[in-house]
Design an enzyme around this catalytic site. Sequence first.
Site, PDB file in Angstrom:
ATOM      1  N   GLU A 516       0.839  -1.219   0.000  1.00 63.54           N
ATOM      2  CA  GLU A 516       0.000   0.000   0.000  1.00 63.54           C
ATOM      3  C   GLU A 516       0.864   1.256   0.000  1.00 63.54           C
ATOM      4  O   GLU A 516       0.543   2.234  -0.686  1.00 63.54           O
ATOM      5  CB  GLU A 516      -0.964  -0.009   1.187  1.00 63.54           C
ATOM      6  N   ASP A 580       3.488  -4.737  -5.506  1.00 61.02           N
ATOM      7  CA  ASP A 580       3.920  -6.038  -4.972  1.00 61.02           C
ATOM      8  C   ASP A 580       5.444  -6.117  -4.891  1.00 61.02           C
ATOM      9  O   ASP A 580       6.009  -6.563  -3.889  1.00 61.02           O
ATOM     10  CB  ASP A 580       3.415  -7.184  -5.879  1.00 61.02           C
TER      11      ASP A 580
HETATM   12 ZN   LIG Z   1      -2.833  -2.696  -4.521  1.00 58.19          ZN
END
Ligand SMILES: [Zn+2]
Length: 678
Positions: A516, A580
Amino acid sequence: MRISRLLAFALPLILSTLSAIAQDNNASHSVAAALDKSADPCVDFYQFACGGWMKNNPIPSDQSIWSRFGELAESNREKLRGILENAAHATVGGKRDPNEQKIGDYYASCMDEAAIEKKGIAVLKPEFDRINAFKDKSALPDLIAHLHSQGINALFNFGSGADFKNAGQVIGQADQGGLSLPDRDYYTKDDPKSVELRKQYVEHVTSMFKLLGDPADKAAAEANAVMNVETALAKGSGDRVERREPERVYHKMPVTEWQGLTPSFSFTRYLTGLGAPTLSSLNVAEPNFFKALDAELKNVSLDDLKTYLRWQLVSGQTDSLPKAFQDQHFNFYGKTLQGAKEIRPRWKRCVAAVDGDLGEALGKVFVEKYYPPEARARTLTMVKQLEEALRRDIGDLPWMSEVTKKQALIKLDAIQNKIGYPSKWRDYTTLKIERGDALGNSLRSNAFEVHRQLMKIGKPLDKQEWQMTPPTVNAYYEPTENNINFPAGILQPPFYDFKADDALNFGGMGAVIGHELTHGFDDQGALFDPQGNLKNWWTPEDEKAFKERTQCIVDEYDKFVAVDDVHVRGKLTLGENTADNGGLRIAYMALMKSLADSSKQPAEIDGFTPEQRVFIGWGQIWCQNQTDQMARLLAINNEHAPGNFRVNGVVQNMPEFQKAFACKAGQPMVSANACRVW
Ligand SMILES: [Zn+2]
């Protein structure tokens, strides 16, 4: 599109018993059980991390995808069911507070299938009468305003949102809409699968009109009319990948200019009917769509327009209609489109409905019962560790100038952390929930939410508000607010486990937090400044270097095959893949710092070093099984890559992974062209 979520699709959850993970408090045991030790981690790390889990967790018959997210959501759903059954039964003695009355009576009404069956389609009669009374296209704005005010999908979307270029302020937002298939591509593509699916869709719409009592030939003609209207809207709609570019969907203009795009439809009359505040300007996300809408409104017959509106009304309300409607709806949307075998049990759909319509009333009880204050404190500590790691990572970047690094750090410092639940709960006082009125409760809840959104227009943006409910197993970064949000629902095993070691928790929740945070700096997030404004803070050279690096990620993921001949869409999933890759890297860095600072951490658990366990933790949050239909659907529409590529796509870019598992050059998990942005 304003929200970058960890999972764009709310995973529908099934399985009527508590999941294995919820019953099993032994983290080490569940980690070992999920592994496939016969697989070589350097050849297919996802298989190594998740092979055992995949083998032991077939897709439940009422699901089309089953994952660690799904397991946890299922466990949360059981808890919510308990809360709702209590609230539904505690009617004697007037002991319920207003929120308990609402969630209890909403749930009880939803569960009362006999009453729903008995009322039949008569519940929709006032709405049908209104559509039938519509005699002149010039009155269309009144009718659409009425439908929109109850949350019914029709022709286009209107609501509110932050002004991208003045992010502290909320403005009106008009956008494309009015479709019933998941994307415009479903209406326009000519491959055999798409053609077949359209045929099945028309059959489904035909069946729904027959259930409403129309003769077969009339129903078939009506379904074709629906298809024609929706196809025209689809052709005017913007492409999903292009719409990821904020500039591409930002067209602030006076209402008069919006009106100029669609002369056949009075927006002034529409806004008045809707009860919107007076607007001088708004954002029209897709001007071309509103031109196409005008052409279609001129072209379509009054009768076909009415048919389309009847269809939208029924299709959106099937859970408040007799079982035959629910089953038919499931046959197309659940079975054909997603590959599920059985409709979800009623209670699960009712829990989801309360969560959707009264999410903060239900979530407040959930948090009081199941989310201890120490869970919030532990998460906050971890967020700080991840922020610190990202700070060091940015400082060390070889490709970025000092000037841009300074700006990036200002943005990082400005990120607000929201953990668990809102600081101020939503007030549902004005929403009336009546026992025995399932459809009315649903429509009044929609109306409450539509009104709430409209009332924000012209006011400062409330950054304390949440866009997910507390029990949700998900997380998001909001670019226009520059904040990260972690609902209480995800702050549990396997993402975060009090009993597990740091390495595992950093690979799970740590990497989710890192993900995030990195969204603030992915290809979309990087376009917004610390205050959430769409404003460039990059030097041209650094921007060029950034784009070269993100292109590496586009090319890498484009090569992955989701199912059959359908590839992962590198451009569609770029933001998530960047997050990621950055997220796991800074989680790894934060773990190394934590290990260096502590002498108490075990060297090995179950034969794995901390350096190995952080990757196993990451791999195991993405374990999943899904139907081929779902794999296809998600590859086309979802901004996230499938679980196996979220794992393998990241580790093959990381020398730290290759070192931890002693992988050699040339092995599949060692990329010859490793990508790195952050
Ligand atoms: Zn995301």
